[in-house]
Write a protein that holds these residues in place. Structure first.
Motif, PDB file in Angstrom:
ATOM      1  N   VAL A 161    -131.632 -27.511  30.349  1.00  0.00           N
ATOM      2  CA  VAL A 161    -130.260 -27.865  30.719  1.00  0.00           C
ATOM      3  C   VAL A 161    -129.995 -27.241  32.075  1.00  0.00           C
ATOM      4  O   VAL A 161    -130.061 -26.012  32.223  1.00  0.00           O
ATOM      5  N   LEU A 162    -129.714 -28.066  33.078  1.00  0.00           N
ATOM      6  CA  LEU A 162    -129.418 -27.596  34.426  1.00  0.00           C
ATOM      7  C   LEU A 162    -127.909 -27.537  34.626  1.00  0.00           C
ATOM      8  O   LEU A 162    -127.200 -28.470  34.257  1.00  0.00           O
ATOM      9  N   ASN A 163    -127.454 -26.430  35.192  1.00  0.00           N
ATOM     10  CA  ASN A 163    -126.025 -26.192  35.385  1.00  0.00           C
ATOM     11  C   ASN A 163    -125.299 -26.188  34.046  1.00  0.00           C
ATOM     12  O   ASN A 163    -124.345 -26.915  33.815  1.00  0.00           O
ATOM     13  N   ILE A 164    -125.749 -25.313  33.163  1.00  0.00           N
ATOM     14  CA  ILE A 164    -125.187 -25.235  31.822  1.00  0.00           C
ATOM     15  C   ILE A 164    -123.744 -24.754  31.837  1.00  0.00           C
ATOM     16  O   ILE A 164    -122.955 -25.054  30.931  1.00  0.00           O
ATOM     17  N   ASN A 165    -123.360 -24.028  32.867  1.00  0.00           N
ATOM     18  CA  ASN A 165    -121.988 -23.513  32.986  1.00  0.00           C
ATOM     19  C   ASN A 165    -121.030 -24.478  33.672  1.00  0.00           C
ATOM     20  O   ASN A 165    -119.858 -24.182  33.851  1.00  0.00           O
ATOM     21  N   ARG A 166    -121.503 -25.648  34.104  1.00  0.00           N
ATOM     22  CA  ARG A 166    -120.693 -26.680  34.747  1.00  0.00           C
ATOM     23  C   ARG A 166    -119.903 -26.087  35.927  1.00  0.00           C
ATOM     24  O   ARG A 166    -118.671 -26.168  35.985  1.00  0.00           O
ATOM     25  N   ALA A 167    -120.620 -25.537  36.862  1.00  0.00           N
ATOM     26  CA  ALA A 167    -120.008 -24.895  38.032  1.00  0.00           C
ATOM     27  C   ALA A 167    -119.118 -25.871  38.792  1.00  0.00           C
ATOM     28  O   ALA A 167    -119.482 -27.022  39.019  1.00  0.00           O
ATOM     29  N   LYS A 168    -117.947 -25.388  39.184  1.00  0.00           N
ATOM     30  CA  LYS A 168    -116.951 -26.227  39.842  1.00  0.00           C
ATOM     31  C   LYS A 168    -117.126 -26.188  41.355  1.00  0.00           C
ATOM     32  O   LYS A 168    -117.338 -25.120  41.948  1.00  0.00           O
ATOM     33  N   ILE A 169    -117.039 -27.368  41.988  1.00  0.00           N
ATOM     34  CA  ILE A 169    -117.082 -27.459  43.443  1.00  0.00           C
ATOM     35  C   ILE A 169    -115.698 -27.244  44.030  1.00  0.00           C
ATOM     36  O   ILE A 169    -115.509 -26.484  44.974  1.00  0.00           O
ATOM     37  N   THR A 179    -124.326 -31.662  35.603  1.00  0.00           N
ATOM     38  CA  THR A 179    -125.003 -30.994  34.495  1.00  0.00           C
ATOM     39  C   THR A 179    -126.009 -31.972  33.912  1.00  0.00           C
ATOM     40  O   THR A 179    -125.659 -33.083  33.522  1.00  0.00           O
ATOM     41  N   LEU A 180    -127.278 -31.555  33.859  1.00  0.00           N
ATOM     42  CA  LEU A 180    -128.364 -32.439  33.428  1.00  0.00           C
ATOM     43  C   LEU A 180    -129.015 -31.920  32.152  1.00  0.00           C
ATOM     44  O   LEU A 180    -129.284 -30.719  32.027  1.00  0.00           O
ATOM     45  N   GLU A 200    -133.737 -38.066  30.940  1.00  0.00           N
ATOM     46  CA  GLU A 200    -132.797 -37.259  31.725  1.00  0.00           C
ATOM     47  C   GLU A 200    -131.400 -37.859  31.630  1.00  0.00           C
ATOM     48  O   GLU A 200    -131.196 -39.035  31.916  1.00  0.00           O
ATOM     49  N   LYS A 201    -130.425 -37.033  31.244  1.00  0.00           N
ATOM     50  CA  LYS A 201    -129.056 -37.517  31.082  1.00  0.00           C
ATOM     51  C   LYS A 201    -128.087 -36.602  31.813  1.00  0.00           C
ATOM     52  O   LYS A 201    -128.020 -35.417  31.563  1.00  0.00           O
ATOM     53  N   ASP A 202    -127.361 -37.195  32.761  1.00  0.00           N
ATOM     54  CA  ASP A 202    -126.251 -36.526  33.417  1.00  0.00           C
ATOM     55  C   ASP A 202    -124.977 -36.883  32.665  1.00  0.00           C
ATOM     56  O   ASP A 202    -124.846 -37.992  32.140  1.00  0.00           O
ATOM     57  N   LEU A 203    -124.014 -35.960  32.621  1.00  0.00           N
ATOM     58  CA  LEU A 203    -122.800 -36.205  31.859  1.00  0.00           C
ATOM     59  C   LEU A 203    -122.042 -37.435  32.350  1.00  0.00           C
ATOM     60  O   LEU A 203    -121.340 -38.083  31.572  1.00  0.00           O
ATOM     61  N   SER A 204    -122.189 -37.754  33.639  1.00  0.00           N
ATOM     62  CA  SER A 204    -121.432 -38.873  34.204  1.00  0.00           C
ATOM     63  C   SER A 204    -122.319 -40.043  34.621  1.00  0.00           C
ATOM     64  O   SER A 204    -121.870 -40.945  35.317  1.00  0.00           O
TER      65      SER A 204
END
Length: 270
Positions: A161-169, A179-180, A200-204
């Motif tokens: 899981v990449l960017n598990i913390n859902r970092a905000k821009i 988040t992947l 591979e699944k991105d949330l959006s």
């Protein structure tokens, strides 16, 4: 005119062209269709911390990708991995873009083998994004986790899981880094052929199915093929193994946007 085309590309598909959390790095992985959840070479330091738990020795990798043959979208990576008795440690730096849009990612990874079949790891990443002179610069931190499981000598699986913390821009429209979720499998079809597949699944984004085939022609030369479903892409690559040096050359073809040639050089210290 050229910068206008670049902005069109960025706005058309920002995640694909210059995504702030790219799913895979490594020219070998590019030739396989950007598949790499189960590969334990040095670039696993970013691709899957769990697979990096099975990395052996000490190595450094340099990579250059000329995205769609546009120098302004070129990407450079350097990855370093080192095996210790207490686990594996590694770092990587990724830089892409041009003066009006530039991204830098710096990551550090720690991974270890829980047994001869299971590897686990985590990495922390610093992101810096600069978009023109008006919007300035954003900085944030993301975390990724991964696991790798070897069922036997011929079959293994990896998940990360990449960017598990859902970092905000930014607060504007609650914009966040992608988040992947990646699930991969590797199957040794023969002594010379490996088949790899990643989901591979991105949330959006829609699910991207990525598959690659690596053929070990001889002790020096490898041939690779790959394909993606979303967006649809085809890939081809070769690997040249020269003692401690490995040279990987690959290209990905996107039907609407064009060709992305990539070259990588790996040096194994021991």
């Amino acid at each position: 005119m050229k910068h206008g085309f670049l902005f069109f590309l960025l706005n058309f598909n920002l995640f694909f062209v210059a995504g702030q959390v790219s799913s895979q790095i490594g020219a070998r992985q590019v030739g396989l269709g950007n598949v790499g959840a189960t590969l334990s070479d040095v670039v696993a330091v970013k691709n899957n911390p769990g697979a990096f738990g099975f990395f052996e020795g000490t190595a450094v990798n340099l990579q250059y990708a000329n995205r769609f043959l546009l120098n302004e979208l070129a990407t450079q990576n350097i990855s370093f991995g080192h095996q210790t008795e207490a686990g594996n440690v590694g770092v990587f730096i990724q830089q892409s873009g041009f003066q009006l849009f530039r991204q830098i990612q710096i990551g550090g990874t720690y991974a270890m083998q829980l047994s001869n079949r299971i590897g686990m790891g985590v990495n922390l990443n610093y992101h810096s994004t600069r978009f023109g002179d008006i919007y300035g610069k954003t900085q944030n931190v993301s975390a990724s986790v991964g696991v790798n499981y070897k069922l036997n000598k011929k079959v293994q699986f990896g998940a990360s899981v990449l960017n598990i913390n859902r970092a905000k821009i930014s607060d504007f429209q609650n914009e966040r880094l992608p988040t992947l979720f990646i699930l991969g499998g590797q199957f040794q079809l023969s002594n010379q052929i490996i088949w790899l597949i990643d989901l591979e699944k991105d949330l959006s984004q829609k699910l991207n199915i990525k598959s690659g085939l690596e053929i070990n022609a001889n002790a020096v030369f490898d041939i690779r093929f790959g394909i993606n479903t979303y967006p649809f892409q085809s890939a081809f690559g070769v690997g040249i193994n020269l003692n401690k040096f490995t040279i990987d050359i690959a290209s990905v073809w996107h039907a609407q946007i064009g060709l992305t040639p990539t070259i990588g050089l790996t040096y194994a210290f021991k």
